[in-house]
Design an enzyme around this catalytic site. Structure first.
Site, PDB file in Angstrom:
ATOM      1  N   SER A 109      37.654  38.474  37.729  1.00 38.89           N
ATOM      2  CA  SER A 109      38.658  37.490  38.160  1.00 38.89           C
ATOM      3  C   SER A 109      37.950  36.245  38.661  1.00 38.89           C
ATOM      4  CB  SER A 109      39.501  38.043  39.317  1.00 38.89           C
ATOM      5  OG  SER A 109      39.988  39.303  38.999  1.00 38.89           O
TER       6      SER A 109
ATOM      7  N   HIS B 229      45.358  38.947  30.177  1.00 33.70           N
ATOM      8  CA  HIS B 229      44.527  38.696  29.005  1.00 33.70           C
ATOM      9  C   HIS B 229      44.379  39.975  28.196  1.00 33.70           C
ATOM     10  CE1 HIS B 229      43.526  34.598  29.931  1.00 33.70           C
ATOM     11  NE2 HIS B 229      43.351  34.942  31.193  1.00 33.70           N
TER      12      HIS B 229
ATOM     13  N   GLU C 210      44.005  50.984  37.487  1.00 34.05           N
ATOM     14  CA  GLU C 210      45.067  51.012  36.477  1.00 34.05           C
ATOM     15  C   GLU C 210      45.401  52.427  36.034  1.00 34.05           C
ATOM     16  OE1 GLU C 210      44.523  47.931  33.320  1.00 34.05           O
ATOM     17  OE2 GLU C 210      42.794  47.350  34.512  1.00 34.05           O
TER      18      GLU C 210
ATOM     19  N   ALA D 146      35.434  39.109  41.706  1.00 35.83           N
ATOM     20  CA  ALA D 146      35.985  38.459  42.890  1.00 35.83           C
ATOM     21  C   ALA D 146      35.962  39.489  44.005  1.00 35.83           C
ATOM     22  CB  ALA D 146      37.420  38.014  42.622  1.00 35.83           C
TER      23      ALA D 146
ATOM     24  N   SER E 293      36.041  46.620  41.572  1.00 38.43           N
ATOM     25  CA  SER E 293      35.465  46.722  40.223  1.00 38.43           C
ATOM     26  C   SER E 293      33.956  46.922  40.282  1.00 38.43           C
ATOM     27  CB  SER E 293      35.795  45.445  39.437  1.00 38.43           C
ATOM     28  OG  SER E 293      35.062  44.349  39.948  1.00 38.43           O
TER      29      SER E 293
ATOM     30  N   ASN F 235      38.394  35.445  49.488  1.00 31.01           N
ATOM     31  CA  ASN F 235      39.140  35.531  50.752  1.00 31.01           C
ATOM     32  C   ASN F 235      38.268  36.228  51.777  1.00 31.01           C
ATOM     33  OD1 ASN F 235      39.987  37.847  48.724  1.00 31.01           O
ATOM     34  ND2 ASN F 235      40.078  38.726  50.783  1.00 31.01           N
TER      35      ASN F 235
HETATM   36  N1  HPA Z   1      39.565  43.413  48.820  1.00 31.87           N
HETATM   37  C1  HPA Z   1      39.384  44.074  47.657  1.00 31.87           C
HETATM   38  N2  HPA Z   1      39.219  43.461  46.498  1.00 31.87           N
HETATM   39  C2  HPA Z   1      39.250  42.126  46.493  1.00 31.87           C
HETATM   40  C3  HPA Z   1      39.430  41.378  47.663  1.00 31.87           C
HETATM   41  C4  HPA Z   1      39.602  42.062  48.890  1.00 31.87           C
HETATM   42  O1  HPA Z   1      39.772  41.468  49.976  1.00 31.87           O
HETATM   43  N3  HPA Z   1      39.409  40.066  47.291  1.00 31.87           N
HETATM   44  C5  HPA Z   1      39.208  40.035  45.951  1.00 31.87           C
HETATM   45  N4  HPA Z   1      39.107  41.268  45.460  1.00 31.87           N
END
Ligand code: HPA
Length: 277
Positions: free
Chosen positions: A32, A63, A92, A119, A215, A238
């Protein structure tokens, strides 16, 4: 590794027919936020996952998944890569082996290095949203393995240097040369799809994690088992639960990812053209 399954053998045949017997040395799995890298591939040949029997069927709506092989350029240097846009997540299906056929096919084709991107939520104030982290090690907090059910002594994979130290050193040098900040840390894999509770994040921090995500760890295990070297990069989208006043949502993490993507992709390009397999 044992004999390829019929699906892997058919996939390798399709890859050789479409893209040549000489596989690129590097495969880059886009998580991501890292999608824009795919648009930077030049002279690309694109093969939808659906045309490769060992590749997963991805959720409709998002996608569909595509393998793009071509050249990436940066600063006068270039590198041939196989870019994988689309990953099957364990959340999933409940199973950690969704990318098994992909990794086995890449290895059988001749790919040497799997560069993983994802991400993640940050557990460190010094890594705010947008920051990039080189994965030095991981915690398989889910304690699930994509190797369950395999036979043979090679399933007992040594994970003590799962993220190749030599590739990590090259990545840090490339980041320094590009004047980019690349943090280093431990990535903890959680199953998801729900985000964590603040208590879970406090626990993961106590255990030594710097970032948390859903992941990467299964694919690293698969790649090490298949003899590929692995490099991993996390984009902080985040602060993890309880570490900021923000509410966590997929929309919010994707918004941050979009804002951070240009810098992340530039760093990834600088790093890839300098990697030695
Ligand atoms: N936690 C788990 N997976 C994630 C997060 C998170 O805060 N941010 C992006 N993927």
């Amino acid at each position: 590794m044992s004999e390829p399954t019929p699906a892997v053998a058919a996939t390798v045949q399709a890859l050789q027919q479409r893209l040549g017997t000489q596989a690129p040395e590097f495969a880059v799995l886009l998580g991501s936020g890292w999608g824009p890298l795919a648009e930077r591939v030049q002279d690309a040949v694109t093969v939808p996952y659906a045309e490769l029997p060992a590749f997963p069927v991805l959720a409709v709506g998002g996608h569909a998944g595509a393998l793009k092989v071509g050249t990436l350029q940066h600063g006068g240097r270039n590198v041939r890569v196989a870019v994988l846009a689309g990953r099957k997540h364990a959340y999933e299906t409940g199973s950690a082996d969704g990318m098994k056929g992909v990794v086995h096919s890449l290895a059988a084709w001749g790919v040497k290095v799997l560069v993983q991107t994802n991400a993640a939520g940050s557990l460190e104030a010094a890594m705010p949203p947008g920051a990039l982290m080189l994965i030095e090690d991981h915690i398989n907090f889910v304690q699930a393995s994509p190797l369950v059910g395999l036979t043979g002594d090679d399933r007992f994979v040594d994970m003590s240097a799962a993220y190749c130290p030599a590739l990590r050193a090259q990545a840090l040098a490339a980041a320094a040369a590009a004047g980019a900040t690349l943090h280093r840390g431990v990535y903890a894999w959680v199953l998801g799809p729900q985000f964590e509770t603040p208590a879970e994040i406090r626990m993961l921090k106590l255990l030594g994690a710097h970032a948390v995500g859903m992941s990467t760890v299964p694919e690293t295990i698969l790649a090490r088992h298949a003899g590929l070297r692995v490099l991993g990069l996390s984009m902080m989208t985040n602060m993890a639960a309880g570490l900021s006043d923000e509410n966590l949502s997929h929309a919010h993490t994707m918004l941050t990812a979009r804002a951070a993507a240009d810098a992340a992709v530039e760093l990834l390009l600088a790093l890839l053209v300098d990697l030695k397999p």
